[in-house]
Design a protein around this motif. Structure first.
Motif, PDB file in Angstrom:
ATOM      1  N   ARG A  59       7.551  -7.274   9.776  1.00  0.00           N
ATOM      2  CA  ARG A  59       6.471  -8.027  10.407  1.00  0.00           C
ATOM      3  C   ARG A  59       5.106  -7.602   9.890  1.00  0.00           C
ATOM      4  O   ARG A  59       4.120  -8.296  10.111  1.00  0.00           O
ATOM      5  N   THR A  60       5.030  -6.454   9.217  1.00  0.00           N
ATOM      6  CA  THR A  60       3.777  -5.941   8.664  1.00  0.00           C
ATOM      7  C   THR A  60       4.040  -5.377   7.273  1.00  0.00           C
ATOM      8  O   THR A  60       5.197  -5.250   6.850  1.00  0.00           O
ATOM      9  N   LEU A  61       2.969  -5.015   6.565  1.00  0.00           N
ATOM     10  CA  LEU A  61       3.070  -4.424   5.243  1.00  0.00           C
ATOM     11  C   LEU A  61       2.348  -3.073   5.237  1.00  0.00           C
ATOM     12  O   LEU A  61       1.398  -2.877   5.997  1.00  0.00           O
ATOM     13  N   PRO A  62       2.771  -2.159   4.365  1.00  0.00           N
ATOM     14  CA  PRO A  62       2.063  -0.875   4.277  1.00  0.00           C
ATOM     15  C   PRO A  62       0.712  -1.057   3.593  1.00  0.00           C
ATOM     16  O   PRO A  62       0.461  -2.071   2.943  1.00  0.00           O
ATOM     17  N   GLU A  63      -0.141  -0.067   3.737  1.00  0.00           N
ATOM     18  CA  GLU A  63      -1.421  -0.085   3.028  1.00  0.00           C
ATOM     19  C   GLU A  63      -1.127   0.262   1.574  1.00  0.00           C
ATOM     20  O   GLU A  63      -0.656   1.357   1.259  1.00  0.00           O
ATOM     21  N   ALA A  64      -1.373  -0.679   0.661  1.00  0.00           N
ATOM     22  CA  ALA A  64      -0.864  -0.563  -0.702  1.00  0.00           C
ATOM     23  C   ALA A  64      -1.374   0.672  -1.434  1.00  0.00           C
ATOM     24  O   ALA A  64      -0.600   1.366  -2.110  1.00  0.00           O
ATOM     25  N   CYS A  65      -2.663   0.962  -1.347  1.00  0.00           N
ATOM     26  CA  CYS A  65      -3.221   2.086  -2.100  1.00  0.00           C
ATOM     27  C   CYS A  65      -2.729   3.422  -1.574  1.00  0.00           C
ATOM     28  O   CYS A  65      -2.759   4.428  -2.300  1.00  0.00           O
ATOM     29  N   ALA A  66      -2.270   3.458  -0.339  1.00  0.00           N
ATOM     30  CA  ALA A  66      -1.737   4.689   0.233  1.00  0.00           C
ATOM     31  C   ALA A  66      -0.216   4.769   0.100  1.00  0.00           C
ATOM     32  O   ALA A  66       0.387   5.783   0.460  1.00  0.00           O
ATOM     33  N   ALA A  67       0.408   3.706  -0.404  1.00  0.00           N
ATOM     34  CA  ALA A  67       1.865   3.664  -0.490  1.00  0.00           C
ATOM     35  C   ALA A  67       2.403   4.530  -1.623  1.00  0.00           C
ATOM     36  O   ALA A  67       3.565   4.935  -1.605  1.00  0.00           O
ATOM     37  N   VAL A  68       1.568   4.805  -2.626  1.00  0.00           N
ATOM     38  CA  VAL A  68       1.992   5.615  -3.769  1.00  0.00           C
ATOM     39  C   VAL A  68       1.450   7.029  -3.585  1.00  0.00           C
ATOM     40  O   VAL A  68       0.233   7.223  -3.473  1.00  0.00           O
ATOM     41  N   SER A  69       2.330   8.007  -3.565  1.00  0.00           N
ATOM     42  CA  SER A  69       1.922   9.390  -3.323  1.00  0.00           C
ATOM     43  C   SER A  69       1.168   9.967  -4.514  1.00  0.00           C
ATOM     44  O   SER A  69       1.255   9.459  -5.643  1.00  0.00           O
ATOM     45  N   HIS A  70       0.438  11.051  -4.269  1.00  0.00           N
ATOM     46  CA  HIS A  70      -0.271  11.735  -5.347  1.00  0.00           C
ATOM     47  C   HIS A  70       0.698  12.263  -6.398  1.00  0.00           C
ATOM     48  O   HIS A  70       0.393  12.257  -7.603  1.00  0.00           O
ATOM     49  N   ASP A  71       1.861  12.732  -5.965  1.00  0.00           N
ATOM     50  CA  ASP A  71       2.845  13.235  -6.918  1.00  0.00           C
ATOM     51  C   ASP A  71       3.299  12.133  -7.871  1.00  0.00           C
ATOM     52  O   ASP A  71       3.451  12.360  -9.082  1.00  0.00           O
ATOM     53  N   SER A  72       3.515  10.932  -7.322  1.00  0.00           N
ATOM     54  CA  SER A  72       3.922   9.806  -8.168  1.00  0.00           C
ATOM     55  C   SER A  72       2.811   9.424  -9.130  1.00  0.00           C
ATOM     56  O   SER A  72       3.057   9.138 -10.313  1.00  0.00           O
ATOM     57  N   LEU A  73       1.576   9.411  -8.636  1.00  0.00           N
ATOM     58  CA  LEU A  73       0.446   9.075  -9.502  1.00  0.00           C
ATOM     59  C   LEU A  73       0.267  10.115 -10.603  1.00  0.00           C
ATOM     60  O   LEU A  73      -0.070   9.767 -11.740  1.00  0.00           O
ATOM     61  N   ASP A  74       0.497  11.383 -10.293  1.00  0.00           N
ATOM     62  CA  ASP A  74       0.405  12.429 -11.310  1.00  0.00           C
ATOM     63  C   ASP A  74       1.411  12.186 -12.432  1.00  0.00           C
ATOM     64  O   ASP A  74       1.132  12.444 -13.615  1.00  0.00           O
ATOM     65  N   SER A  75       2.601  11.699 -12.066  1.00  0.00           N
ATOM     66  CA  SER A  75       3.643  11.451 -13.050  1.00  0.00           C
ATOM     67  C   SER A  75       3.351  10.200 -13.879  1.00  0.00           C
ATOM     68  O   SER A  75       3.487  10.204 -15.106  1.00  0.00           O
ATOM     69  N   LEU A  76       2.937   9.132 -13.202  1.00  0.00           N
ATOM     70  CA  LEU A  76       2.706   7.855 -13.878  1.00  0.00           C
ATOM     71  C   LEU A  76       1.382   7.826 -14.639  1.00  0.00           C
ATOM     72  O   LEU A  76       1.275   7.152 -15.672  1.00  0.00           O
ATOM     73  N   LEU A  77       0.403   8.541 -14.132  1.00  0.00           N
ATOM     74  CA  LEU A  77      -0.936   8.538 -14.718  1.00  0.00           C
ATOM     75  C   LEU A  77      -1.350   9.977 -15.027  1.00  0.00           C
ATOM     76  O   LEU A  77      -2.142  10.581 -14.305  1.00  0.00           O
ATOM     77  N   PRO A  78      -0.837  10.566 -16.100  1.00  0.00           N
ATOM     78  CA  PRO A  78      -1.091  11.991 -16.383  1.00  0.00           C
ATOM     79  C   PRO A  78      -2.565  12.317 -16.581  1.00  0.00           C
ATOM     80  O   PRO A  78      -2.964  13.477 -16.433  1.00  0.00           O
ATOM     81  N   GLY A  79      -3.382  11.321 -16.881  1.00  0.00           N
ATOM     82  CA  GLY A  79      -4.798  11.585 -17.073  1.00  0.00           C
ATOM     83  C   GLY A  79      -5.507  12.026 -15.812  1.00  0.00           C
ATOM     84  O   GLY A  79      -6.586  12.634 -15.880  1.00  0.00           O
ATOM     85  N   ILE A  80      -4.910  11.763 -14.641  1.00  0.00           N
ATOM     86  CA  ILE A  80      -5.549  12.159 -13.386  1.00  0.00           C
ATOM     87  C   ILE A  80      -5.734  13.678 -13.326  1.00  0.00           C
ATOM     88  O   ILE A  80      -6.796  14.182 -12.939  1.00  0.00           O
ATOM     89  N   LYS A  81      -4.703  14.395 -13.733  1.00  0.00           N
ATOM     90  CA  LYS A  81      -4.797  15.865 -13.659  1.00  0.00           C
ATOM     91  C   LYS A  81      -5.741  16.443 -14.702  1.00  0.00           C
ATOM     92  O   LYS A  81      -6.106  17.619 -14.629  1.00  0.00           O
TER      93      LYS A  81
END
Length: 282
Positions: free
Chosen positions: A52-74
């Motif tokens: 009936r609802t959707l998650p908040e998209a920008c908060a749905a991806v964890s920092h750990d996942s972003l670190d893996s997918l976007l190595p430039g963040i670190k």
């Protein structure tokens, strides 16, 4: 005197009318026939979807996942800039109960990486069609547009939802132009095309995925942009009940001769997809 004679006359008239109404409501009276096309009150309405609802998209991806997918963040040394990179940019939508999305773009010393996630909650406005059925139709249209190579009849299904599993597809399938969830394919020489089966291992070709939501598929395109560097885009689309999730992960190397690794990018995208399935089911 006239006033007294008038009032009893009105009372008698009302009594007669009430008696007539009562007499016409016997047990054998017929109910009004429904209008043509009306849905019978005895016909159950199609079931609503699970979500009936959707998650908040920008908060749905964890920092750990972003670190893996976007190595430039670190590699970002400024803490404020790094926090901003983690936040991403929300997709503009006009009904966040029906659709939300978020995108990230981060540069590293080796490549520029893009990630976007999109959640769509499907609602059927037809009482005879369930939300799930409507979502199935939308998903099927997107899978058909991806023009996936047909799996070999003799292939043994081995594709699982784990980040290391992969399906076996026929090596002789002909290459085809593939559209993502937002079709933008072109017939020019610089068009994005699916990975060539003659050069790509069978288990890395665009294919259906098993064990990921109710149904899912993966697309993998390698194309040359404005520079000589080749950009690879891996798309994973899955459906769970009446929600369709689309993940697009792209990488373009800094070096003009670089080519992103297909297996590594597919593993990362599928791993994120499984995490989003788990998040939806929490």
């Amino acid at each position: 005197m006239q006033r007294k004679a008038y009032v009893p006359g009105i009372a008698a008239l009302l009594a007669a009318l009430l008696a007539g109404c009562t007499g016409g409501s016997g047990s054998n009276s017929r109910a009004a026939d429904p209008k043509p096309g009306d849905v019978s009150v005895n016909t159950p309405a199609a079931q609503p979807g699970k979500y009936r609802t959707l998650p908040e998209a920008c908060a749905a991806v964890s920092h750990d996942s972003l670190d893996s997918l976007l190595p430039g963040i670190k590699q970002i040394t400024d803490q404020d800039q790094r926090d901003t990179a983690y936040e991403g940019h929300a997709t503009l939508t006009y009904d966040t109960d029906r659709r939300v999305g978020c995108g990230w773009k981060v540069e590293s010393t080796d490549a520029t990486d893009h990630l976007s996630v999109d959640f769509e909650r499907v609602v059927s406005y037809d009482n005879t069609v369930s939300d799930d059925s409507r979502a199935e139709d939308i998903y099927a249209t997107e899978e058909t547009a991806a023009n996936l190579p047909e799996a070999s009849a003799s292939a043994t299904p081995s594709d699982t939802a784990s980040a290391t599993g992969s399906a076996t597809a026929t090596p002789s399938a002909t290459p085809s132009t593939s559209a993502s969830s937002t079709p933008s394919a072109s017939t020019t020489s610089s068009a994005s095309t699916s990975a060539d089966p003659s050069q790509t291992p069978a288990d890395l070709q665009p294919r259906k995925l098993s064990g990921l939501g109710d149904e899912a598929f993966l697309d993998d395109k390698l194309n040359s942009g404005s520079s000589t560097a080749q950009q690879r885009t891996v798309t994973v689309v899955f459906r769970t009940s009446n929600v369709i999730v689309r993940i697009e992960y792209a990488e373009q190397p800094t070096a003009s001769t670089g080519t992103p690794d297909s297996e590594e990018m597919q593993d990362k995208a599928r791993n994120l997809a499984q995490k989003l399935v788990d998040r939806l089911n929490d």
